[in-house]
Design a protein around this motif. Structure first.
Motif, PDB file in Angstrom:
ATOM      1  N   PRO A 105      50.428  30.278  43.682  1.00  0.00           N
ATOM      2  CA  PRO A 105      50.427  30.262  42.205  1.00  0.00           C
ATOM      3  C   PRO A 105      50.253  31.674  41.642  1.00  0.00           C
ATOM      4  O   PRO A 105      49.709  32.552  42.323  1.00  0.00           O
ATOM      5  N   PRO A 106      50.672  31.879  40.408  1.00  0.00           N
ATOM      6  CA  PRO A 106      50.401  33.168  39.774  1.00  0.00           C
ATOM      7  C   PRO A 106      48.891  33.307  39.526  1.00  0.00           C
ATOM      8  O   PRO A 106      48.200  32.305  39.312  1.00  0.00           O
ATOM      9  N   SER A 107      48.397  34.529  39.545  1.00  0.00           N
ATOM     10  CA  SER A 107      46.955  34.744  39.360  1.00  0.00           C
ATOM     11  C   SER A 107      46.466  34.216  38.009  1.00  0.00           C
ATOM     12  O   SER A 107      45.318  33.814  37.880  1.00  0.00           O
ATOM     13  N   SER A 108      47.342  34.168  37.023  1.00  0.00           N
ATOM     14  CA  SER A 108      46.951  33.698  35.687  1.00  0.00           C
ATOM     15  C   SER A 108      46.596  32.206  35.667  1.00  0.00           C
ATOM     16  O   SER A 108      45.967  31.731  34.730  1.00  0.00           O
ATOM     17  N   PHE A 159      37.477  37.979  48.210  1.00  0.00           N
ATOM     18  CA  PHE A 159      37.919  39.091  47.373  1.00  0.00           C
ATOM     19  C   PHE A 159      37.073  40.350  47.515  1.00  0.00           C
ATOM     20  O   PHE A 159      37.601  41.449  47.594  1.00  0.00           O
ATOM     21  N   GLU A 160      35.759  40.228  47.518  1.00  0.00           N
ATOM     22  CA  GLU A 160      34.915  41.417  47.570  1.00  0.00           C
ATOM     23  C   GLU A 160      34.613  41.837  49.001  1.00  0.00           C
ATOM     24  O   GLU A 160      34.508  43.019  49.283  1.00  0.00           O
ATOM     25  N   GLY A 161      34.481  40.861  49.883  1.00  0.00           N
ATOM     26  CA  GLY A 161      34.153  41.185  51.275  1.00  0.00           C
ATOM     27  C   GLY A 161      35.367  41.467  52.129  1.00  0.00           C
ATOM     28  O   GLY A 161      35.250  41.978  53.235  1.00  0.00           O
ATOM     29  N   GLY A 162      36.539  41.121  51.625  1.00  0.00           N
ATOM     30  CA  GLY A 162      37.746  41.298  52.419  1.00  0.00           C
ATOM     31  C   GLY A 162      37.709  40.492  53.710  1.00  0.00           C
ATOM     32  O   GLY A 162      38.321  40.862  54.705  1.00  0.00           O
ATOM     33  N   VAL A 166      43.436  42.568  44.117  1.00  0.00           N
ATOM     34  CA  VAL A 166      43.491  42.177  45.528  1.00  0.00           C
ATOM     35  C   VAL A 166      44.612  41.175  45.736  1.00  0.00           C
ATOM     36  O   VAL A 166      45.418  41.309  46.664  1.00  0.00           O
ATOM     37  N   TYR A 167      44.694  40.182  44.884  1.00  0.00           N
ATOM     38  CA  TYR A 167      45.713  39.127  44.992  1.00  0.00           C
ATOM     39  C   TYR A 167      47.115  39.732  44.887  1.00  0.00           C
ATOM     40  O   TYR A 167      48.019  39.352  45.624  1.00  0.00           O
ATOM     41  N   ALA A 168      47.282  40.702  43.979  1.00  0.00           N
ATOM     42  CA  ALA A 168      48.596  41.339  43.783  1.00  0.00           C
ATOM     43  C   ALA A 168      49.021  42.151  45.009  1.00  0.00           C
ATOM     44  O   ALA A 168      50.221  42.294  45.273  1.00  0.00           O
ATOM     45  N   ARG A 169      48.069  42.672  45.772  1.00  0.00           N
ATOM     46  CA  ARG A 169      48.386  43.482  46.960  1.00  0.00           C
ATOM     47  C   ARG A 169      48.676  42.637  48.198  1.00  0.00           C
ATOM     48  O   ARG A 169      49.183  43.149  49.191  1.00  0.00           O
ATOM     49  N   LEU A 170      48.336  41.371  48.155  1.00  0.00           N
ATOM     50  CA  LEU A 170      48.519  40.512  49.320  1.00  0.00           C
ATOM     51  C   LEU A 170      49.973  40.059  49.464  1.00  0.00           C
ATOM     52  O   LEU A 170      50.677  39.864  48.473  1.00  0.00           O
TER      53      LEU A 170
END
Length: 158
Positions: free
Chosen positions: A49-52, A100-103, A38-42
């Motif tokens: 920050p990077p997701s890591s 993230f899950e509920g959008g 989800v984060y990568a598609r935004l």
């Protein structure tokens, strides 16, 4: 003659605080199973920050949150401080599934603003009995204020 209540073992209480906060972390982690995708598609602001980075930062913050509660408990902390602490844990728990899950980025923004206010109130209440307990929550406050700005930017960009 009044009967004296035996004192609880402080190390067991610390384990309890760590356990409760770990439940919040695990539930958030389960709700974030698709977070990386989800984060990568935004569309993100350049200062995102990077997701890591999220896993290591939250691990440290969750330990500090548990330690803060324990330090406050060690001062025979008052109920209002514990109520604010608990409400903060609940608001923390809700953000990840909302976002993230509920959008539901807008609902997540409302939740994190509530969390910001609750953590500030908790710091104020904790300060009255334990400056250490309050100080342990300051990095958490800084991170969630940053996350609030990020949540707002994501809504604006997406």
């Amino acid at each position: 003659m009044t009967e004296r209540v035996p004192h609880r073992n402080p190390w067991l209480v610390l384990a309890g605080f760590l356990g409760v906060v770990a439940v919040v972390a695990v539930v958030g982690g389960l709700a974030a199973s698709s977070a990386k995708d989800v984060y990568a598609r935004l569309e993100l602001p350049p200062w995102a920050p990077p997701s890591s980075l999220f896993g290591p930062v939250w691990t440290v913050l969750y330990v500090m949150i548990a330690l803060a509660g324990w330090c406050y408990w060690r001062t025979d902390g008052e109920t209002r401080g514990f109520a604010a602490y608990g409400i903060g844990l609940l608001a923390n728990l809700l953000w990840t599934p909302l976002f993230f899950e509920g959008g539901a980025a807008k609902a997540a923004l409302v939740d994190i603003v509530v969390l910001d206010v609750v953590v500030i109130v908790t710091i104020v209440l904790f300060t009255r009995r334990s400056k250490l307990a309050a100080a342990l929550l300051v990095p958490y406050l800084g991170w969630i204020l940053y996350a609030t700005a990020l949540n707002t930017a994501i809504i604006a960009l997406n």
